[in-house]
Scaffold this active site. Structure first.
Site, PDB file in Angstrom:
ATOM      1  N   LYS A  94      12.226   8.637 -13.085  1.00 13.04           N
ATOM      2  CA  LYS A  94      12.680   7.259 -13.323  1.00 13.04           C
ATOM      3  C   LYS A  94      11.856   6.678 -14.461  1.00 13.04           C
ATOM      4  O   LYS A  94      10.811   6.068 -14.229  1.00 13.04           O
ATOM      5  CB  LYS A  94      12.485   6.405 -12.058  1.00 13.04           C
ATOM      6  CG  LYS A  94      13.344   6.841 -10.891  1.00 13.04           C
ATOM      7  CD  LYS A  94      13.136   5.904  -9.719  1.00 13.04           C
ATOM      8  CE  LYS A  94      13.827   6.397  -8.479  1.00 13.04           C
ATOM      9  NZ  LYS A  94      13.364   5.682  -7.284  1.00 13.04           N
ATOM     10  N   ARG A 122      -5.358   0.804   7.993  1.00 11.11           N
ATOM     11  CA  ARG A 122      -5.321  -0.494   8.660  1.00 11.11           C
ATOM     12  C   ARG A 122      -5.040  -0.344  10.142  1.00 11.11           C
ATOM     13  O   ARG A 122      -5.441  -1.182  10.938  1.00 11.11           O
ATOM     14  CB  ARG A 122      -4.219  -1.372   8.050  1.00 11.11           C
ATOM     15  CG  ARG A 122      -4.545  -1.912   6.688  1.00 11.11           C
ATOM     16  CD  ARG A 122      -3.298  -2.218   5.917  1.00 11.11           C
ATOM     17  NE  ARG A 122      -2.627  -0.983   5.556  1.00 11.11           N
ATOM     18  CZ  ARG A 122      -1.684  -0.886   4.621  1.00 11.11           C
ATOM     19  NH1 ARG A 122      -1.264  -1.966   4.010  1.00 11.11           N
ATOM     20  NH2 ARG A 122      -1.144   0.268   4.325  1.00 11.11           N
ATOM     21  N   HIS A 137      -6.982  -3.379  -1.182  1.00 12.80           N
ATOM     22  CA  HIS A 137      -7.336  -2.260  -2.056  1.00 12.80           C
ATOM     23  C   HIS A 137      -8.708  -2.495  -2.689  1.00 12.80           C
ATOM     24  O   HIS A 137      -9.521  -1.570  -2.804  1.00 12.80           O
ATOM     25  CB  HIS A 137      -6.298  -2.102  -3.175  1.00 12.80           C
ATOM     26  CG  HIS A 137      -4.933  -1.716  -2.698  1.00 12.80           C
ATOM     27  ND1 HIS A 137      -3.789  -2.351  -3.109  1.00 12.80           N
ATOM     28  CD2 HIS A 137      -4.535  -0.738  -1.843  1.00 12.80           C
ATOM     29  CE1 HIS A 137      -2.738  -1.786  -2.533  1.00 12.80           C
ATOM     30  NE2 HIS A 137      -3.157  -0.816  -1.751  1.00 12.80           N
TER      31      HIS A 137
HETATM   32  P1  ADP Z   1       1.015   3.972  -0.709  1.00 13.77           P
HETATM   33  O1  ADP Z   1       1.977   3.854  -1.843  1.00 13.77           O
HETATM   34  O2  ADP Z   1       0.605   5.370  -0.379  1.00 13.77           O
HETATM   35  O3  ADP Z   1       1.393   3.167   0.486  1.00 13.77           O
HETATM   36  P2  ADP Z   1      -0.729   1.871  -1.340  1.00 13.77           P
HETATM   37  O4  ADP Z   1      -0.774   1.436  -2.762  1.00 13.77           O
HETATM   38  O5  ADP Z   1       0.031   1.016  -0.402  1.00 13.77           O
HETATM   39  O6  ADP Z   1      -0.282   3.370  -1.270  1.00 13.77           O
HETATM   40  O7  ADP Z   1      -2.205   2.007  -0.771  1.00 13.77           O
HETATM   41  C1  ADP Z   1      -3.120   2.964  -1.207  1.00 13.77           C
HETATM   42  C2  ADP Z   1      -4.143   3.156  -0.115  1.00 13.77           C
HETATM   43  O8  ADP Z   1      -4.739   1.918   0.216  1.00 13.77           O
HETATM   44  C3  ADP Z   1      -3.581   3.721   1.192  1.00 13.77           C
HETATM   45  O9  ADP Z   1      -4.541   4.601   1.739  1.00 13.77           O
HETATM   46  C4  ADP Z   1      -3.441   2.516   2.064  1.00 13.77           C
HETATM   47  O10 ADP Z   1      -3.539   2.831   3.438  1.00 13.77           O
HETATM   48  C5  ADP Z   1      -4.647   1.705   1.625  1.00 13.77           C
HETATM   49  N1  ADP Z   1      -4.500   0.287   1.876  1.00 13.77           N
HETATM   50  C6  ADP Z   1      -3.461  -0.502   1.525  1.00 13.77           C
HETATM   51  N2  ADP Z   1      -3.684  -1.776   1.915  1.00 13.77           N
HETATM   52  C7  ADP Z   1      -4.889  -1.775   2.538  1.00 13.77           C
HETATM   53  C8  ADP Z   1      -5.671  -2.796   3.202  1.00 13.77           C
HETATM   54  N3  ADP Z   1      -5.249  -4.052   3.300  1.00 13.77           N
HETATM   55  N4  ADP Z   1      -6.863  -2.434   3.724  1.00 13.77           N
HETATM   56  C9  ADP Z   1      -7.279  -1.156   3.655  1.00 13.77           C
HETATM   57  N5  ADP Z   1      -6.599  -0.156   3.068  1.00 13.77           N
HETATM   58  C10 ADP Z   1      -5.408  -0.461   2.519  1.00 13.77           C
END
Ligand code: ADP
Length: 160
Positions: A50, A101, A26
């Site tokens: 919730k 990813r 992130h």
């Molecule tokens: P969600 O709850 O929608 O899965 P996340 O908190 O997991 O959201 O992720 C938010 C965004 O960050 C999404 O677009 C996800 O694809 C992206 N993301 C998560 N991990 C990575 C990573 N390791 N590299 C690039 N993008 C990522």
């Protein structure tokens, strides 16, 4: 839906997710998003049905604000109770920021981008994961943590 353009001088992106936890993947998307946008608002989704989860999301937002304090006013952390896209438009965002990813992520993100354009007229800027972080997901990090594994290598330094 197509929006009039330009609406704001400052280019703001909303980077929404559960960020549970906020990982180095992130952080990579955030840093690279800041090369395109003047400001990135990180929006932590929370479920109003919730209450405990809502409280937890607020605590997570406060912690993440401190973790990302070095970015100053170019990064803001908020929680969001409802739909992200209309809220992003209300906040003056130019676009939504997301990361992918894999092909599996892409299918999901494309679908979300289409829906968000339809309901709020907002575009989505999708950045590809940096190879070093391509295997990091919040759910994997959570799972490792639940087995007592030291996850400090997957999250930003102050995000403890
Ligand atoms: P969600 O709850 O929608 O899965 P996340 O908190 O997991 O959201 O992720 C938010 C965004 O960050 C999404 O677009 C996800 O694809 C992206 N993301 C998560 N991990 C990575 C990573 N390791 N590299 C690039 N993008 C990522």
């Amino acid at each position: 839906m197509t929006r009039k353009f330009p609406e704001t001088k400052e280019r703001i992106a909303v980077f929404a997710g559960s960020f549970n936890p906020f990982t180095l993947g992130h952080l990579s998307i955030l840093r690279r998003g800041l090369t395109i946008f003047d400001k990135v608002i990180i929006m932590i989704g929370r479920n109003i049905n919730k209450p405990d989860e809502a409280e937890e999301a607020s605590a997570r937002a406060a912690l993440l604000s401190r973790t990302l304090a070095d970015f100053g006013d170019r990064v803001e952390v908020r929680t969001c109770d409802g739909l992200v896209a209309p809220e992003a438009v209300r906040l003056g965002a130019t676009a939504l920021l997301r990361g992918v990813r894999s092909v599996a992520d892409f299918e999901y993100e494309r679908n979300m981008a289409d829906v968000n354009r339809e309901i709020a007229g907002i575009e989505t800027v999708i950045l590809t994961a940096e190879p070093a972080y391509g295997a990091i997901s919040s759910s994997v990090v959570r799972e490792l943590e639940s087995y007592g594994y030291d996850i400090s290598g997957f999250i930003p330094p102050q995000n403890k």
